[in-house]
Motif scaffolding. Structure first.
Motif, short mmCIF file in Angstrom:
data_model
loop_
_atom_site.label_atom_id
_atom_site.label_comp_id
_atom_site.label_asym_id
_atom_site.label_seq_id
_atom_site.Cartn_x
_atom_site.Cartn_y
_atom_site.Cartn_z
N SER A 25 -2.63 -20.66 -13.71
CA SER A 25 -1.79 -19.96 -12.75
C SER A 25 -1.58 -18.53 -13.23
CB SER A 25 -0.45 -20.69 -12.62
OG SER A 25 0.43 -20.03 -11.73
N ILE A 26 -1.22 -17.65 -12.32
CA ILE A 26 -0.83 -16.28 -12.66
C ILE A 26 0.65 -16.14 -12.34
CG2 ILE A 26 -1.13 -13.83 -12.16
CD1 ILE A 26 -3.56 -14.96 -13.51
N ILE A 27 1.45 -15.83 -13.35
CA ILE A 27 2.90 -15.69 -13.18
C ILE A 27 3.28 -14.26 -13.55
CG2 ILE A 27 5.16 -16.49 -13.97
CD1 ILE A 27 3.91 -19.24 -14.39
N VAL A 28 3.91 -13.56 -12.61
CA VAL A 28 4.06 -12.11 -12.71
C VAL A 28 5.53 -11.68 -12.80
CG1 VAL A 28 3.50 -9.91 -11.60
CG2 VAL A 28 1.97 -11.87 -11.31
N PHE A 29 5.81 -10.82 -13.77
CA PHE A 29 7.11 -10.17 -13.90
C PHE A 29 6.89 -8.66 -13.88
CE2 PHE A 29 7.37 -14.15 -16.29
CZ PHE A 29 8.53 -14.73 -15.77
N GLY A 30 7.85 -7.90 -13.36
CA GLY A 30 7.70 -6.46 -13.43
C GLY A 30 8.31 -5.68 -12.30
N ASP A 31 7.65 -4.56 -11.97
CA ASP A 31 8.19 -3.59 -11.02
C ASP A 31 7.23 -3.41 -9.84
OD1 ASP A 31 6.10 -2.06 -12.09
OD2 ASP A 31 7.42 -0.91 -13.41
N SER A 32 7.26 -2.24 -9.21
CA SER A 32 6.46 -2.02 -8.00
C SER A 32 4.97 -2.02 -8.25
CB SER A 32 6.85 -0.69 -7.33
OG SER A 32 6.64 0.40 -8.22
N SER A 33 4.56 -1.88 -9.50
CA SER A 33 3.13 -1.92 -9.79
C SER A 33 2.54 -3.29 -9.49
CB SER A 33 2.87 -1.55 -11.26
OG SER A 33 3.54 -2.45 -12.14
N VAL A 34 3.40 -4.33 -9.45
CA VAL A 34 2.92 -5.69 -9.22
C VAL A 34 3.78 -6.48 -8.22
CG1 VAL A 34 1.69 -5.96 -11.40
CG2 VAL A 34 4.15 -6.43 -11.32
N ARG A 47 11.75 -0.42 -0.24
CA ARG A 47 10.87 -1.40 0.38
C ARG A 47 9.60 -0.72 0.91
NH1 ARG A 47 14.96 -5.15 4.05
NH2 ARG A 47 16.25 -5.93 2.33
N SER A 48 8.61 -1.56 1.17
CA SER A 48 7.36 -1.04 1.75
C SER A 48 6.80 -2.06 2.74
CB SER A 48 6.34 -0.76 0.65
OG SER A 48 6.08 -1.93 -0.11
N ASN A 49 7.68 -2.73 3.45
CA ASN A 49 7.27 -3.76 4.41
C ASN A 49 7.08 -3.19 5.81
OD1 ASN A 49 10.02 -3.30 4.59
ND2 ASN A 49 10.53 -5.39 5.17
N GLY A 64 4.99 -5.70 1.61
CA GLY A 64 5.97 -5.28 0.62
C GLY A 64 5.31 -4.79 -0.65
N ARG A 65 3.97 -4.86 -0.69
CA ARG A 65 3.23 -4.26 -1.81
C ARG A 65 3.21 -2.75 -1.63
NH1 ARG A 65 1.09 -9.23 -0.89
NH2 ARG A 65 0.21 -10.40 -2.66
N PHE A 66 3.43 -2.03 -2.72
CA PHE A 66 3.43 -0.57 -2.65
C PHE A 66 2.00 -0.05 -2.80
CE2 PHE A 66 7.86 -1.28 -3.04
CZ PHE A 66 8.49 -0.16 -2.52
N TYR A 302 10.32 4.80 2.44
CA TYR A 302 10.57 5.13 3.84
C TYR A 302 10.09 6.53 4.23
CZ TYR A 302 13.22 0.86 4.58
OH TYR A 302 13.57 -0.45 4.70
N LEU A 303 9.83 7.39 3.26
CA LEU A 303 9.26 8.70 3.58
C LEU A 303 7.77 8.58 3.92
CD1 LEU A 303 10.93 10.96 0.86
CD2 LEU A 303 11.53 10.76 3.28
N CYS A 304 7.21 7.45 3.59
CA CYS A 304 5.80 7.18 3.89
C CYS A 304 5.77 6.18 5.03
CB CYS A 304 5.10 6.63 2.64
SG CYS A 304 3.40 6.12 2.91
N ASP A 305 5.79 6.65 6.26
CA ASP A 305 5.80 5.73 7.39
C ASP A 305 4.67 6.03 8.35
OD1 ASP A 305 6.58 7.79 9.20
OD2 ASP A 305 8.69 7.45 8.72
N GLU A 306 4.51 5.19 9.34
CA GLU A 306 3.37 5.30 10.24
C GLU A 306 3.45 6.52 11.16
OE1 GLU A 306 3.10 2.18 13.16
OE2 GLU A 306 5.21 1.71 12.91
#
Length: 347
Positions: A25-34, A47-49, A64-66, A302-306
């Motif tokens: 399994s892959i178990i991940v801890f961290g910040d926006s990089s993951v 957020r990035s959803n 929600g991935r950056f 939120y400054l990066c929107d469609e």
């Protein structure tokens, strides 16, 4: 599809075929990089959803991935013969069955330092551990103690965190600099990293990858703040990253000697990403000083929107997606390098 895009896909496909996985399994801890979407379910503005995030993800979904697509841990999971995308633990659309071969507890904007998580009201690292404990209980209930213990001990634990402690905390807010010199703060964070690794070791983690800092002075946002000096990389930030990575390497060596059965490696993106930034054309990129989203200089979240009219049509030409985070293409290259180098011991 451009020639560079085709070459990138072939490289990724080749390394996926060549991996003979030996992790459960892959178990991940961290910040926006993951982070694969946990921040969608906590009360934070980070957020990035929403589009254009995720526009190149499966189905064009903003998860929600950056990134415009996948993050490094998604590629690593697939490379080890597991799921293509590592699901976020807080996403209610997934069940414990989905988390058996991979789960992500990461929270964008967090750090080793609890104060860092308070800046944008995201999950502190200790909360990620509490969710991990909850996950373990659910896994044992679902699979039974023996099978769950086997999965937990054979899983690959990936920790990717630390950049926010410097750029979002130490160099932005006055409190930590009033307490610590930069070297003392590095030692403070390394001490937290040590305690965290020992904590998850007590919770069955044996195969662990600790990710070092990237060349954080070369992120487009930092280069923008350095416009007086021509928008070059901020060298002192990069030197801090190099120094901190050296401390993490010493930590890795120390803990491997201290904890029986531990396989701890340092997976540093610094050299690989720095080379991509300095020589983008060698990797099929055209732009490395600015990002794809918006003007590519300061937009994130939120400054990066469609509705931003400046967002580029082809993210594969860019090293960075927004002013802080790499594109899916860059993530794939960095994951490829990690799998073939620091993570090769787990194959």
């Amino acid at each position: 599809m451009t020639l560079a895009s085709i070459s990138f896909i072939l490289i990724i496909f080749q390394f996926l075929l060549e991996i003979d996985a030996k992790v459960s399994s892959i178990i991940v801890f961290g910040d926006s990089s993951v982070d694969s979407g946990n921040n969608n379910y906590i009360p934070t503005i980070l957020r990035s959803n929403f589009r254009p995030y995720g526009r190149d993800f499966d189905g064009g979904r903003a998860t929600g991935r950056f990134s415009n697509g996948r993050v490094p841990t998604d590629f690593i999971s697939e490379a080890f013969g597991l799921k293509k995308n590592v699901p976020a633990y807080l996403d209610p659309s997934y069940t414990i069955q989905d988390f058996v071969t991979g789960v992500c507890f990461a929270s964008a904007g967090t750090g080793y330092d609890n104060l860092t998580s308070q800046v944008l009201n995201v999950m502190p690292l200790w909360r990620e551990v509490e969710y991990f404990k909850e996950y373990q209980s659910r896994l044992r209930e679902y699979l039974g103690d023996e099978k769950a213990s086997e999965i937990l001990s054979e899983a690959l634990y990936i920790i990717s965190i630390g950049t926010n402690d410097f750029l979002e905390n130490y160099y932005l807010l006055p409190y930590r600099p009033s307490q610590f010199s930069i070297e003392d703060y590095q030692n403070y964070l390394a001490g937290i990293a040590r305690n965290f690794i020992k904590q998850i070791y007590e919770l069955k983690a044996r195969k662990i990858s600790l990710t070092g800092l990237p060349p954080m002075g070369c992120l487009p946002l930092e280069r923008t703040t350095n416009f007086i000096f021509g928008g070059n990389c901020i060298d002192r930030y990069n030197q801090v990253a190099i120094s901190f990575n050296q401390k993490l390497q010493a930590l890795v060596e120390s803990l491997n000697n201290e904890l029986t059965g531990l396989q701890l490696v340092l997976s540093s993106p610094y050299a690989g990403l720095y080379d991509i930034i300095q020589n983008p054309h060698s990797y099929g990129f055209e732009y490395s000083a600015t990002a794809c989203c918006g003007t590519g200089r300061f937009e994130m979240g939120y400054l990066c929107d469609e509705y931003n009219p400046f967002t580029c049509p082809d993210a594969n030409k860019y090293v960075f997606w927004d002013s802080f985070h790499p594109t899916e293409k860059t993530n794939g290259i960095l994951a490829n390098y990690a799998v073939r180098s620091s993570l090769a011991v787990f194959q």
